[in-house]
Design an enzyme around this catalytic site. Structure first.
Site, short mmCIF file in Angstrom:
data_model
loop_
_atom_site.label_atom_id
_atom_site.label_comp_id
_atom_site.label_asym_id
_atom_site.label_seq_id
_atom_site.Cartn_x
_atom_site.Cartn_y
_atom_site.Cartn_z
N GLU A 107 0.83 -1.21 0.00
CA GLU A 107 0.00 0.00 0.00
C GLU A 107 0.86 1.26 0.00
OE1 GLU A 107 -3.24 0.09 -0.45
OE2 GLU A 107 -3.18 -2.09 -0.59
N ASP B 269 4.04 -3.97 -5.74
CA ASP B 269 4.60 -5.25 -5.27
C ASP B 269 6.12 -5.17 -5.21
OD1 ASP B 269 2.18 -6.44 -4.92
OD2 ASP B 269 2.21 -7.61 -6.78
ZN LIG Z 1 -2.39 -2.47 -4.81
#
Ligand SMILES: [Zn+2]
Length: 436
Positions: free
Chosen positions: A291, A376
């Site tokens: 996030e 990621d």
């Molecule tokens: Zn995401």
């Protein structure tokens, strides 16, 4: 302004363009959905090789059945909502509603009350027609797969609260925009756009602090060890660690989630209790790192700026269309001669635009998937990739997401990369991520 350089709207041509776009989008949606169902059913019998060690067969089959059930329900709902859209537009539904509301309100209460009543009547009718679908979704589909935790009492309570909050927030901004349309001259759409943007920023502050707490309880993260871990991560990534909350998402559904919301003083990190109960400390850290990656890569800002630009284009388009009688006639609406047509224009625009905008779905999905890969990669740098991978797999399983989506369906709709690609990129390590 530019409107004077454009040719007048030809109602026949616009009706035809709308009907064509609607039919075409229906064909595409049915085609994609049936591909998805076929693909998922074909691969139901066996867990994909790369997940054979981590995902049990019964979880894989539950995900397949859930995907198929949702797709079938989605198709029925699509057929219904398309018929409804035709009824409102080409078949004269909005015109009939307008005549009725106009006669009931205009002479007694004036133009603003008439227009707000028209918007309100449209929203209420839409919500009532949608209600059986929502009930079926929550109490049949979600229930039968063990996701729903809502009781009828909670459902009614939520619906009433939602209606009040919607009216308190929606009516003033609707009134402001209608007022600008009526009084701000040919460039009203610029003023309306500016107000709409201000309104969105206000909601961004109010949602986490005022609106969401009406529906859920938010408590400061009680787990000291986890709190330290999360604060360390945020410090490493250069974020002021404040406002860590747990939300009682488990009251309504067992689907897990985490989000990072708001800006300025309203900024906070919210973990669903369902997420915390499933993931261990390092996994929670990895999910939060993902996030934070969205913030560091300015995805959030980019999305906001895109929304600003698109809504400016939208208001400019509406500014032109609203002044054209052909726009109303194309959708079987007789514009009022003595009263303002602004509420009619807003309603038509909001119904018609998504039909055309649908064709841009693959583009926005593609951009969103790119952002996910980047977030990621960021998470792998600031937390452990293996933890992110196991967290995502758990969440995927808890949400009964399929591991074997149809590739074309996924390319078109998926805002997140399919699990195979996503975990593949995470586990391949930093070199591989640098190229995605
Ligand atoms: Zn995401």
């Amino acid at each position: 302004m530019f409107a004077s350089y454009l040719p007048p709207v030809q109602p026949g041509a616009l009706s035809l363009a709308f009907a064509t776009a609607l039919l075409l989008s229906l064909a595409v949606k049915f085609w994609l959905s049936s591909r998805q169902v076929r693909h998922v059913v074909q691969h139901r019998g066996q867990v994909p090789a790369s997940f054979a060690a981590t995902v049990p067969l019964d979880a894989h089959q539950k995900a397949a059945d859930y995907t198929v059930a949702r797709s079938r329900f989605g198709l029925l709902n699509l057929a219904f909502s398309s018929a409804l859209l035709l009824a409102w537009t080409l078949l004269g539904g909005l015109d009939a509603l307008n005549t009725w509301v106009y006669d009931a309100t205009y002479y007694r209460f004036g133009a603003m009350t008439y227009q707000l009543s028209l918007l309100l009547a449209f929203v209420v009718i839409g919500a009532l027609l949608d209600l059986p679908w929502e009930l079926y979704d929550t109490f049949r589909i979600e229930q039968s797969f063990g996701f729903n935790r809502m009781t009828w009492k909670m459902y009614v309570n939520d619906a009433l609260k939602g209606a009040v909050v919607g009216a308190v927030i929606g009516l003033p901004i609707a009134a402001l925009i209608l007022w600008l349309m009526g009084t701000a001259g040919a460039n009203w759409w610029l003023w309306a756009w500016a107000s709409w943007m201000g309104f969105n920023l206000l909601i961004l502050v109010l949602y986490p602090t005022v609106i969401a707490p009406l529906f859920n309880k938010f408590e400061p993260l009680p787990d000291e060890a986890l709190k330290n871990r999360v604060e360390d991560l945020m410090a490493r990534c250069g974020f002021a660690a404040k406002g860590l909350y747990v939300m009682d998402g488990s009251r309504r559904s067992s689907h897990g989630n985490a989000y990072f919301t708001g800006f300025g003083p309203a900024k906070r990190v919210v973990f669903f209790d369902t997420l915390l109960s499933r993931l261990n400390g390092p996994e929670v850290e990895a999910v939060l790192a993902h996030e934070l990656g969205h913030f560091k890569h300015k995805h959030v800002l980019k999305r906001m700026l895109t929304m600003f630009a698109l809504s400016l284009a939208g208001f400019a388009l509406l500014g032109w269309l609203a002044s054209q009688s052909g726009f109303y006639l194309a959708f079987a609406v007789q514009p009022n001669l003595a009263a303002p047509n602004d509420a009619l224009a807003l309603l038509l625009f909001m119904m018609v635009l998504p039909v055309f905008a649908f064709f841009f779905t693959p583009l926005s999905s593609l951009m969103s998937r790119r952002d996910e890969f980047q977030a990621d990669a960021y998470a792998c740098k600031h937390a452990r990739g293996a933890d992110l991978a196991s967290a995502l797999l758990k969440l995927h399983e808890d949400n009964a997401g399929t591991l074997t989506p149809d590739p074309v369906f996924a390319r078109f709709y998926y805002s997140h990369p399919p699990a195979t690609e996503r975990l593949g990129a995470i586990l391949a390590g930093p070199q591989a991520q640098a190229t995605t």
